[in-house]
Design a protein around this motif. Structure first.
Motif, mmCIF file in Angstrom:
data_model
loop_
_atom_site.group_PDB
_atom_site.id
_atom_site.type_symbol
_atom_site.label_atom_id
_atom_site.label_comp_id
_atom_site.label_asym_id
_atom_site.label_seq_id
_atom_site.Cartn_x
_atom_site.Cartn_y
_atom_site.Cartn_z
ATOM 1 N N ALA A 176 0.849 -1.186 0.000
ATOM 2 C CA ALA A 176 0.000 0.000 0.000
ATOM 3 C C ALA A 176 0.885 1.235 0.000
ATOM 4 O O ALA A 176 1.925 1.271 0.663
ATOM 5 C CB ALA A 176 -0.920 -0.004 1.220
ATOM 6 N N VAL A 228 -4.969 6.094 -0.135
ATOM 7 C CA VAL A 228 -4.029 4.981 -0.257
ATOM 8 C C VAL A 228 -4.464 4.041 -1.379
ATOM 9 O O VAL A 228 -5.660 3.814 -1.581
ATOM 10 C CB VAL A 228 -3.956 4.203 1.088
ATOM 11 C CG1 VAL A 228 -3.110 2.951 0.960
ATOM 12 C CG2 VAL A 228 -3.435 5.094 2.196
ATOM 13 N N VAL A 256 -3.915 0.086 -2.619
ATOM 14 C CA VAL A 256 -3.461 -1.232 -2.181
ATOM 15 C C VAL A 256 -3.355 -2.100 -3.432
ATOM 16 O O VAL A 256 -4.307 -2.167 -4.219
ATOM 17 C CB VAL A 256 -4.450 -1.872 -1.183
ATOM 18 C CG1 VAL A 256 -3.892 -3.188 -0.659
ATOM 19 C CG2 VAL A 256 -4.768 -0.915 -0.035
ATOM 20 N N LEU A 270 -6.224 -1.462 6.294
ATOM 21 C CA LEU A 270 -5.874 -0.114 5.845
ATOM 22 C C LEU A 270 -7.051 0.838 5.976
ATOM 23 O O LEU A 270 -6.868 2.004 6.317
ATOM 24 C CB LEU A 270 -5.338 -0.134 4.422
ATOM 25 C CG LEU A 270 -3.869 -0.541 4.409
ATOM 26 C CD1 LEU A 270 -3.467 -1.129 3.084
ATOM 27 C CD2 LEU A 270 -2.997 0.645 4.775
ATOM 28 N N LEU A 304 -1.712 1.165 11.277
ATOM 29 C CA LEU A 304 -1.998 -0.148 10.699
ATOM 30 C C LEU A 304 -1.825 -1.232 11.736
ATOM 31 O O LEU A 304 -0.805 -1.321 12.403
ATOM 32 C CB LEU A 304 -1.033 -0.378 9.532
ATOM 33 C CG LEU A 304 -1.307 -1.537 8.599
ATOM 34 C CD1 LEU A 304 -2.684 -1.400 7.958
ATOM 35 C CD2 LEU A 304 -0.240 -1.568 7.518
#
Length: 137
Positions: free
Chosen positions: A27, A39, A41, A68, A136
């Motif tokens: 990510a 973000v 991924v 995330l 995270l």
């Protein structure tokens, strides 16, 4: 895959503001975020669409996406997230990727018309990446 910018990011050949680097995926911040902290991924392997992702890899990949989404909320103090994926149509990079976009009430996002913004500089982008990475789980 040669020429795929996301594969080049995974391989470390192209710089990115990485948020997570795990066996199930990577990510990093979108360079043209809808909102700061947006973000992307991606799976480590070059796959173009969701249907190309082997069923055995779904739990790991979407587990990372799920973590995330929580990290973007808690790390950035967002009210929620918008999680989306395009398959071929509107897919600007032909490599499977999932968008995790921080949301706040009244942020102006309407439907699928995504206004874009920019980070002031690399330090600001690094700060956002660091905040999400720290949150995270």
């Amino acid at each position: 895959m040669s020429g795929c910018v996301f594969c080049q990011i995974v391989a470390g050949e192209v710089p990115a503001f990485r948020v997570a680097d795990e066996p199930d995926g990577m990510a990093f911040l979108d360079t043209r975020p809808v909102f700061k902290g947006h973000v992307l991924v991606v799976p480590r392997a070059h796959l173009v669409t969701l249907t190309d992702l082997p069923a055995i890899d779904l739990p790991g990949y979407f587990g990372l996406v799920q973590r995330l989404a929580a990290a973007v909320e808690s790390g950035l103090g967002a009210g929620g997230t918008f999680v989306a994926m395009n398959n071929r149509v509107s897919q600007s990079v032909p490599h499977l990727h999932t968008h995790v976009v921080p949301r706040t009430r009244g942020d102006g996002l309407r439907g699928f018309f995504w206004p874009r913004t920019r980070y002031a500089d690399d330090a600001e982008a690094a700060s956002y990446a660091g905040r999400v990475a720290a949150a995270l789980r």
